[in-house]
Design an enzyme around this catalytic site. Sequence first.
Site, PDB file in Angstrom:
ATOM      1  N   LYS A   1      92.734  15.280   4.716  1.00  0.00           N
ATOM      2  CA  LYS A   1      93.191  16.003   5.900  1.00  0.00           C
ATOM      3  C   LYS A   1      92.090  16.164   6.951  1.00  0.00           C
ATOM      4  CE  LYS A   1      96.830  18.532   3.463  1.00  0.00           C
ATOM      5  NZ  LYS A   1      97.363  19.878   3.179  1.00  0.00           N
TER       6      LYS A   1
ATOM      7  N   TYR B   1     106.415  15.204   7.805  1.00  0.00           N
ATOM      8  CA  TYR B   1     106.691  16.474   7.134  1.00  0.00           C
ATOM      9  C   TYR B   1     108.113  16.988   7.385  1.00  0.00           C
ATOM     10  CZ  TYR B   1     101.830  16.773   5.756  1.00  0.00           C
ATOM     11  OH  TYR B   1     100.609  16.524   5.170  1.00  0.00           O
TER      12      TYR B   1
ATOM     13  N   ASN C   1      93.380  22.512   3.064  1.00  0.00           N
ATOM     14  CA  ASN C   1      93.026  22.393   1.644  1.00  0.00           C
ATOM     15  C   ASN C   1      92.528  20.996   1.290  1.00  0.00           C
ATOM     16  OD1 ASN C   1      95.424  20.959   1.634  1.00  0.00           O
ATOM     17  ND2 ASN C   1      96.515  22.380   0.310  1.00  0.00           N
TER      18      ASN C   1
ATOM     19  N   HIS D   1      96.223  15.856   0.566  1.00  0.00           N
ATOM     20  CA  HIS D   1      97.656  15.828   0.265  1.00  0.00           C
ATOM     21  C   HIS D   1      97.872  14.699  -0.728  1.00  0.00           C
ATOM     22  CE1 HIS D   1     102.032  15.268   0.879  1.00  0.00           C
ATOM     23  NE2 HIS D   1     101.730  13.982   0.807  1.00  0.00           N
TER      24      HIS D   1
ATOM     25  N   GLU E   1     106.283   7.773   1.163  1.00  0.00           N
ATOM     26  CA  GLU E   1     105.077   8.135   1.902  1.00  0.00           C
ATOM     27  C   GLU E   1     104.169   6.920   2.122  1.00  0.00           C
ATOM     28  OE1 GLU E   1     104.741  12.876   0.797  1.00  0.00           O
ATOM     29  OE2 GLU E   1     103.366  11.487  -0.192  1.00  0.00           O
TER      30      GLU E   1
END
Length: 142
Positions: free
Chosen positions: A10, A50, A113, A116, A127
């Site tokens: 990320k 998303y 975080n 992913h 994905e």
Amino acid sequence: MTEVTLSIIKPDAVQRNLIGEILRRFESAGLKVVGGKLLRLSPERAQAFYAVHKERPFFAGLCTYMSSGPIFVSVLEGEGAIVKNREIMGATDPAKAAPGTIRKDCGTDVEANAVHGSDGSETAAAEIAFFFKPEEVFRSSK
């Protein structure tokens, strides 16, 4: 069973120069990088990726965050790659993640975080197809 999964490093982790460290952890655990690219999602692409979360209260913030800077997307291959990837990543909330996991060591909060990962084989296939053309993934086995 040899399988593939998608991993995204990320924006926060890319900005903190953690791409190499995170990929090292995957490779050290027996996963092989068979596709990878650095890119920046437009807000529209983030919303498309998303879309499954569009009714959730965090959707707008997530899409803004994921389009805030470059991300590194990769396809990881290996025995039980999906579960192994998720174990290496750790719990979504870095504060609740196990010691030694990527999110515990590299994440700052639930949104930032660091990584992913796909949560299942169907999700992984969708994905991977979102980010990669078939000729951009170099699987060692089919």
